[in-house]
Design a protein around this motif. Structure first.
Motif, PDB file in Angstrom:
ATOM      1  N   LYS A  39       0.467  -1.024  -0.100  1.00 57.85           N
ATOM      2  CA  LYS A  39       0.129  -0.537  -0.140  1.00 57.85           C
ATOM      3  C   LYS A  39       1.027   0.975   0.076  1.00 57.85           C
ATOM      4  N   LEU A  40       2.085   1.731   0.711  1.00 57.38           N
ATOM      5  CA  LEU A  40       3.311   2.566   0.958  1.00 57.38           C
ATOM      6  C   LEU A  40       3.782   2.893  -0.525  1.00 57.38           C
ATOM      7  N   GLU A  41       4.661   1.133  -1.394  1.00 59.68           N
ATOM      8  CA  GLU A  41       5.008   1.741  -1.776  1.00 59.68           C
ATOM      9  C   GLU A  41       3.953   1.979  -3.776  1.00 59.68           C
ATOM     10  N   SER A  42       1.990   2.307  -2.670  1.00 58.37           N
ATOM     11  CA  SER A  42       1.206   2.412  -4.381  1.00 58.37           C
ATOM     12  C   SER A  42       0.867   3.968  -4.214  1.00 58.37           C
ATOM     13  N   LEU A  43       0.917   4.397  -3.088  1.00 60.95           N
ATOM     14  CA  LEU A  43       0.897   5.919  -2.875  1.00 60.95           C
ATOM     15  C   LEU A  43       1.110   7.030  -3.248  1.00 60.95           C
ATOM     16  N   GLU A  44      -0.252   7.877  -4.080  1.00 64.35           N
ATOM     17  CA  GLU A  44      -0.088   8.797  -5.133  1.00 64.35           C
ATOM     18  C   GLU A  44       0.187  10.413  -4.591  1.00 64.35           C
ATOM     19  N   CYS A  45       1.128  10.125  -4.087  1.00 68.50           N
ATOM     20  CA  CYS A  45       2.068  11.287  -2.936  1.00 68.50           C
ATOM     21  C   CYS A  45       2.702  11.527  -4.367  1.00 68.50           C
ATOM     22  N   SER A  46       3.385  13.894  -4.042  1.00 69.38           N
ATOM     23  CA  SER A  46       4.129  13.971  -4.054  1.00 69.38           C
ATOM     24  C   SER A  46       5.444  13.314  -4.181  1.00 69.38           C
ATOM     25  N   SER A  47       6.574  13.670  -4.783  1.00 69.64           N
ATOM     26  CA  SER A  47       8.251  13.119  -4.326  1.00 69.64           C
ATOM     27  C   SER A  47       8.271  14.012  -3.076  1.00 69.64           C
ATOM     28  N   ASP A  48       8.194  14.999  -2.923  1.00 73.83           N
ATOM     29  CA  ASP A  48       8.648  16.116  -1.754  1.00 73.83           C
ATOM     30  C   ASP A  48       7.599  15.282  -0.324  1.00 73.83           C
ATOM     31  N   PHE A  49       6.309  14.918  -0.838  1.00 71.30           N
ATOM     32  CA  PHE A  49       5.535  15.086   0.158  1.00 71.30           C
ATOM     33  C   PHE A  49       6.449  13.442   1.022  1.00 71.30           C
ATOM     34  N   ASN A  50       6.507  12.677  -0.072  1.00 71.45           N
ATOM     35  CA  ASN A  50       7.401  11.145  -0.050  1.00 71.45           C
ATOM     36  C   ASN A  50       8.218  11.118   1.030  1.00 71.45           C
ATOM     37  N   GLU A  51       9.097  12.413   0.510  1.00 65.46           N
ATOM     38  CA  GLU A  51      10.306  12.241   0.778  1.00 65.46           C
ATOM     39  C   GLU A  51      10.348  12.645   2.841  1.00 65.46           C
ATOM     40  N   ARG A  52       8.954  13.481   2.617  1.00 65.42           N
ATOM     41  CA  ARG A  52       9.645  14.390   3.561  1.00 65.42           C
ATOM     42  C   ARG A  52       8.544  13.902   5.143  1.00 65.42           C
ATOM     43  N   ASN A  53       7.658  12.340   5.235  1.00 65.92           N
ATOM     44  CA  ASN A  53       6.723  12.266   5.746  1.00 65.92           C
ATOM     45  C   ASN A  53       7.285  10.436   5.571  1.00 65.92           C
ATOM     46  N   PHE A  54       8.013   9.864   5.008  1.00 66.77           N
ATOM     47  CA  PHE A  54       8.480   8.672   4.737  1.00 66.77           C
ATOM     48  C   PHE A  54       9.560   8.482   4.750  1.00 66.77           C
ATOM     49  N   THR A  55      10.606   7.276   5.263  1.00 60.96           N
ATOM     50  CA  THR A  55      11.613   6.816   5.611  1.00 60.96           C
ATOM     51  C   THR A  55      11.934   5.282   5.708  1.00 60.96           C
ATOM     52  N   LEU A  56      12.628   4.916   5.046  1.00 68.14           N
ATOM     53  CA  LEU A  56      12.432   3.331   4.491  1.00 68.14           C
ATOM     54  C   LEU A  56      14.343   3.094   4.930  1.00 68.14           C
TER      55      LEU A  56
END
Length: 271
Positions: A39-56
């Motif tokens: 589910k996380l890997e299919s989220l359609e959020c912007s790259s900026d939002f992804n970088e600020r809010n998710f860390t692998l």
């Protein structure tokens, strides 16, 4: 739902940020972790939002093997669970978000310079008694503060009450700071730090708070202890992270711990 009782363990403070992980989300919502990752890997959020809010990152599973998981902020969590539906999921989402807010308020209170009662403030009745944390403020029709919802721990139970603002005063820092912090570390040292340290790494200390409460009598309420431990600095062990999963050196299982940087023995007066 039983999962709600464990949400306090699913939210933690790291690097002055309040976070949760995909593994904890899977556990609380009773989902397969691989499905949450998908589910996380299919989220359609912007790259900026992804970088600020998710860390692998990686964690060690029960076999000691490295596995992927995501650390995420409150915003990232909300974005992820938007699609989790049903009455049970709704209750869990509400409880999860409340826990995020309570941890953020505690962090704000520790680092803010605040002169009036606010969400996250540590307060006490003017007549004395328990120490509370303000979770909500209710205003009257004119916009003036009227009542405050406060939280405190009674043994293992999180309690809530609504008290008039006029009856409350801001607690002085020294009550939740030096004496209780000194007493806590003195108690841990007296009991035997090696009996409580779950870390296999000599450069960190890992303590499970529930275990400490089972082993040592006379400790302050957990809400007070959490506040003072997050301020722990030299000459005491230095606070690094709250609620991290550690493969215990004492027990054959993974356990949630508070992480500290050790200090030289001479700083503890043990040399």
């Amino acid at each position: 739902m039983n999962a709600i009782a464990h949400i306090d363990d699913a939210v933690f403070i790291q690097d002055q940020q309040v976070k949760t992980t995909s593994l904890k989300v899977a556990d609380i919502f009773q989902k397969q972790h691989k499905d949450v990752l998908r589910k996380l890997e299919s989220l359609e959020c912007s790259s900026d939002f992804n970088e600020r809010n998710f860390t692998l990152v990686e964690y060690k599973d029960a076999k000691g093997e490295n596995r992927p998981m995501y650390e995420m902020s409150k915003d990232g969590f909300i974005f992820l669970v938007m699609g989790f539906t049903g009455a049970a999921a709704a209750k869990i989402k509400e409880a999860y978000i409340n826990t995020f807010n309570q941890m953020a308020a505690m962090l704000y209170n520790l680092h803010g310079n605040n002169e009036c009662i606010h969400i996250g403030a540590v307060v006490q009745l003017k007549s004395g008694g328990p120490i509370y944390t303000v979770s909500q403020i209710h205003h009257d029709n004119n916009g003036f503060m009227q009542n405050a919802e406060v939280l405190w721990h009674n043994k293992a139970n999180l309690c809530r009450d609504v008290l008039p603002i006029a009856c409350l005063s801001l607690e002085t820092k020294n009550i939740i700071d030096s004496k209780m912090l000194n007493d806590f570390w003195a108690s841990v040292n007296s009991y035997g730090m090696h009996k409580l340290n779950h870390s296999r790494n000599p450069n960190i200390l890992a303590f499970n708070i529930s275990q400490i409460y089972q082993c040592i009598d006379g400790l302050p309420m957990k809400s007070q202890l959490f506040a003072i431990l997050m301020q722990s600095q030299s000459p005491h062990p230095v606070f690094m992270q709250h609620n991290k999963s550690i493969h215990s050196a004492l027990f054959a299982k993974t356990i949630k711990c508070w992480i500290f940087k050790p200090v030289p023995l001479r700083n503890l007066g043990l040399s």
